[in-house]
Design a protein around this motif. Structure first.
Motif, PDB file in Angstrom:
ATOM      1  N   GLY A   1      -7.056  -2.602  -6.241  1.00 28.41           N
ATOM      2  CA  GLY A   1      -7.587  -1.744  -7.428  1.00 28.41           C
ATOM      3  C   GLY A   1      -6.993  -1.933  -8.832  1.00 28.41           C
ATOM      4  O   GLY A   1      -6.990  -1.046  -9.597  1.00 28.41           O
ATOM      5  N   ASN A   2      -6.413  -3.255  -9.106  1.00 29.10           N
ATOM      6  CA  ASN A   2      -5.806  -3.544 -10.361  1.00 29.10           C
ATOM      7  C   ASN A   2      -4.955  -2.612 -10.688  1.00 29.10           C
ATOM      8  O   ASN A   2      -4.703  -2.151 -11.886  1.00 29.10           O
ATOM      9  CB  ASN A   2      -6.782  -3.947 -11.374  1.00 29.10           C
ATOM     10  CG  ASN A   2      -7.564  -5.023 -11.124  1.00 29.10           C
ATOM     11  OD1 ASN A   2      -6.926  -6.143 -10.793  1.00 29.10           O
ATOM     12  ND2 ASN A   2      -8.920  -4.764 -11.374  1.00 29.10           N
ATOM     13  N   ASN A   3      -4.117  -2.168  -9.821  1.00 29.97           N
ATOM     14  CA  ASN A   3      -3.045  -1.068  -9.919  1.00 29.97           C
ATOM     15  C   ASN A   3      -2.113  -1.545 -10.788  1.00 29.97           C
ATOM     16  O   ASN A   3      -1.592  -2.678 -10.562  1.00 29.97           O
ATOM     17  CB  ASN A   3      -2.313  -0.775  -8.546  1.00 29.97           C
ATOM     18  CG  ASN A   3      -1.489   0.656  -8.584  1.00 29.97           C
ATOM     19  OD1 ASN A   3      -0.558   0.705  -9.430  1.00 29.97           O
ATOM     20  ND2 ASN A   3      -1.799   1.489  -7.820  1.00 29.97           N
TER      21      ASN A   3
ATOM     22  N   HIS B   1       0.888  -1.112   0.006  1.00 25.50           N
ATOM     23  CA  HIS B   1       0.031  -0.001   0.077  1.00 25.50           C
ATOM     24  C   HIS B   1       0.849   1.282   0.164  1.00 25.50           C
ATOM     25  O   HIS B   1       0.610   2.190  -0.799  1.00 25.50           O
ATOM     26  CB  HIS B   1      -0.848  -0.061   1.306  1.00 25.50           C
ATOM     27  CG  HIS B   1      -1.746   1.230   1.650  1.00 25.50           C
ATOM     28  ND1 HIS B   1      -1.178   2.145   2.012  1.00 25.50           N
ATOM     29  CD2 HIS B   1      -2.933   1.538   0.850  1.00 25.50           C
ATOM     30  CE1 HIS B   1      -2.085   3.229   2.122  1.00 25.50           C
ATOM     31  NE2 HIS B   1      -3.108   2.758   1.188  1.00 25.50           N
ATOM     32  N   ASP B   2       1.654   1.208   0.942  1.00 31.53           N
ATOM     33  CA  ASP B   2       2.583   2.497   1.021  1.00 31.53           C
ATOM     34  C   ASP B   2       3.767   2.590  -0.222  1.00 31.53           C
ATOM     35  O   ASP B   2       3.752   3.880  -0.431  1.00 31.53           O
ATOM     36  CB  ASP B   2       3.474   2.460   2.313  1.00 31.53           C
ATOM     37  CG  ASP B   2       2.680   2.410   3.671  1.00 31.53           C
ATOM     38  OD1 ASP B   2       1.565   2.781   3.311  1.00 31.53           O
ATOM     39  OD2 ASP B   2       2.907   1.938   4.658  1.00 31.53           O
ATOM     40  N   LEU B   3       4.039   1.650  -0.746  1.00 30.69           N
ATOM     41  CA  LEU B   3       5.080   1.565  -1.857  1.00 30.69           C
ATOM     42  C   LEU B   3       4.157   2.265  -3.070  1.00 30.69           C
ATOM     43  O   LEU B   3       4.804   2.750  -4.030  1.00 30.69           O
ATOM     44  CB  LEU B   3       5.616   0.098  -2.274  1.00 30.69           C
ATOM     45  CG  LEU B   3       6.889  -0.092  -1.315  1.00 30.69           C
ATOM     46  CD1 LEU B   3       7.379  -1.572  -1.687  1.00 30.69           C
ATOM     47  CD2 LEU B   3       8.003   0.961  -1.617  1.00 30.69           C
ATOM     48  N   LEU B   4       2.980   1.403  -3.135  1.00 33.35           N
ATOM     49  CA  LEU B   4       2.275   1.985  -4.450  1.00 33.35           C
ATOM     50  C   LEU B   4       1.894   3.692  -4.260  1.00 33.35           C
ATOM     51  O   LEU B   4       2.103   4.345  -5.163  1.00 33.35           O
ATOM     52  CB  LEU B   4       0.724   1.312  -4.532  1.00 33.35           C
ATOM     53  CG  LEU B   4       0.946  -0.042  -5.107  1.00 33.35           C
ATOM     54  CD1 LEU B   4      -0.320  -0.935  -4.941  1.00 33.35           C
ATOM     55  CD2 LEU B   4       1.726  -0.284  -6.423  1.00 33.35           C
ATOM     56  N   ASP B   5       1.633   4.050  -3.042  1.00 30.05           N
ATOM     57  CA  ASP B   5       1.308   5.410  -2.679  1.00 30.05           C
ATOM     58  C   ASP B   5       2.609   6.229  -3.174  1.00 30.05           C
ATOM     59  O   ASP B   5       2.342   7.451  -3.771  1.00 30.05           O
ATOM     60  CB  ASP B   5       1.404   5.571  -1.273  1.00 30.05           C
ATOM     61  CG  ASP B   5      -0.143   6.107  -0.692  1.00 30.05           C
ATOM     62  OD1 ASP B   5      -1.003   6.033  -1.847  1.00 30.05           O
ATOM     63  OD2 ASP B   5      -0.349   6.635   0.267  1.00 30.05           O
TER      64      ASP B   5
END
Ligand code: NDP
Length: 344
Positions: free
Chosen positions: A45-47, A18-22
């Motif tokens: 969310g299929n990021n 979560h934090d890395l995608l942010d």
């Protein structure tokens, strides 16, 4: 360039993702099954920055080879979080030692084979379990620092599941430090280990709240669901804690900051016991009044420490951010559980 994270379906790993995608990192993650893969894609969310590969069992010698073969040119940082935290197993060697030690060996060997020029940093999720000594944990006057080592070998660790888990963690961490020493000049990557106490805090997603939670959060979940008339041992759990959001942050800083190279980060924001959890639950959640045991308020390890203490001033200096408090951490964890159960 990407960050490879092993054990992506885990409690701590999901926060890191979560934090890395942010922070807009590209992630290559490993999960154990197609079902976990689909669920995780959906949860995030299929990021498009998240790619998941299946590594069914890290005990296998070449478990990570295919992933590294496929993505070798992309992987710059490796965060190895996968390892079982299961204190109910009786098969210590199969279910604790092998995944911890063989799994670590497998990922290190895969890096050497396919990523020796590309992987720059390796962050190993170790534990306070690799620091504390089972024999002195409850002996007053003992002080653990970043330089302390759990002295157990695998034979000594057979006493119970907790001790075996601790043994698996120290032996896995030693694999890492020995590997970089032996392979100096052959691999490029530098190591940092994260050594947290009990990692508490909310799940990344509300839907991950289930009847039984991951081993550390289950401490709180279990107390929330304990009948007030039940006999509880107020010091059944005795250890140190840190918030999962801080642990996630440390994993990321560990590969971002050069001053963290070669360090063991002993993450603790204080000691606690079962009683301290009960005190916060009883004080802060009116919905739990009369529904859970009270124990002996004010007598927990936060007030009267009866054993080892932690001096992690070096870790605080290196990380240079304030860790979340016990009250905040218990509140966040319990609030999510009660909200999902419609008990607010
Ligand atoms: P979880 O149980 O939530 O996560 C562990 C992860 O490891 C899961 O994704 C699990 O997959 C995976 N895993 C376990 N065995 C295997 C195997 N044989 N092959 C492949 N994958 C496997 O625990 P946490 O998130 O709490 O723990 C993550 C790491 O943090 C571990 O290394 C743990 O030792 C360490 N740690 C945890 C602390 C805590 O209090 N939570 C404290 C200190 C360190 P699956 O779920 O599919 O089984």
């Amino acid at each position: 360039m990407s960050v490879l994270i092993s054990g992506c379906f885990g409690f701590i790993a999901k926060h890191i993702i979560h934090d890395l995608l942010d922070q807009k990192y590209k992630i290559i993650g490993t999960v154990r099954s197609q079902e976990e893969r689909e669920k995780l894609y959906k949860q995030f969310g299929n990021n498009s920055n998240l790619t998941l590969e299946i590594v069914e069992d890290i005990r296998k010698e070449h478990a990570f080879d295919d992933v590294f073969k496929k993505h070798s040119q992309e992987i710059k940082y490796v965060l190895h979080t996968a390892s079982p935290y299961d204190l109910e197993t009786t098969k210590f060697t199969e279910e604790l030692y092998k995944p911890a030690v063989f799994g670590t060996r497998a990922i290190l060997n895969a890096i050497e084979k396919y990523g020796s020029d590309t992987v720059e940093r390796f962050v190993h999720t170790s534990s306070y379990a690799a620091i504390m000594d089972f024999e002195t944990e409850r002996v007053e006057g003992t002080v653990y620092t970043e330089n302390s080592w759990n002295p157990d070998n695998w034979d000594q660790a057979q006493e119970c599941a907790s001790r075996a888990y601790n043994g698996s963690k120290v032996l896995a961490e030693k694999e890492v430090w020995n590997f970089v020493k032996e392979k100096e000049g052959k691999v490029k990557f530098k190591v940092t280990t994260i050594n947290p106490g009990y990692v508490l805090g909310p799940q990344t997603f509300d839907e991950d709240i289930s009847k039984k939670l991951n081993t550390s959060c289950e401490i709180i979940n279990k107390l929330i669901h304990t009948d007030p008339s039940s006999e509880i041992n107020p010091s059944e759990i005795y250890g140190c804690f840190v918030n999962v959001l801080d642990v996630s942050k440390a994993h990321i800083l560990a590969f971002q900051r050069d001053e963290l190279i070669g360090k063991r980060l002993l993450m603790s924001e204080g000691r606690f016991s079962t009683q301290d959890v009960l005190d916060v639950l009883n004080e802060d959640f009116s919905v739990l009044k009369g529904k859970i045991p009270i124990g002996y308020p004010g007598t927990g390890a936060m007030h009267h420490n009866i054993g080892a203490t932690v001096d992690n001033s070096e870790t605080h200096r290196l990380l240079n951010f304030k860790f979340k408090s016990f009250k905040e951490t218990i509140d966040e964890t319990a609030e999510q559980i009660l909200r999902v159960e419609n008990r607010q």
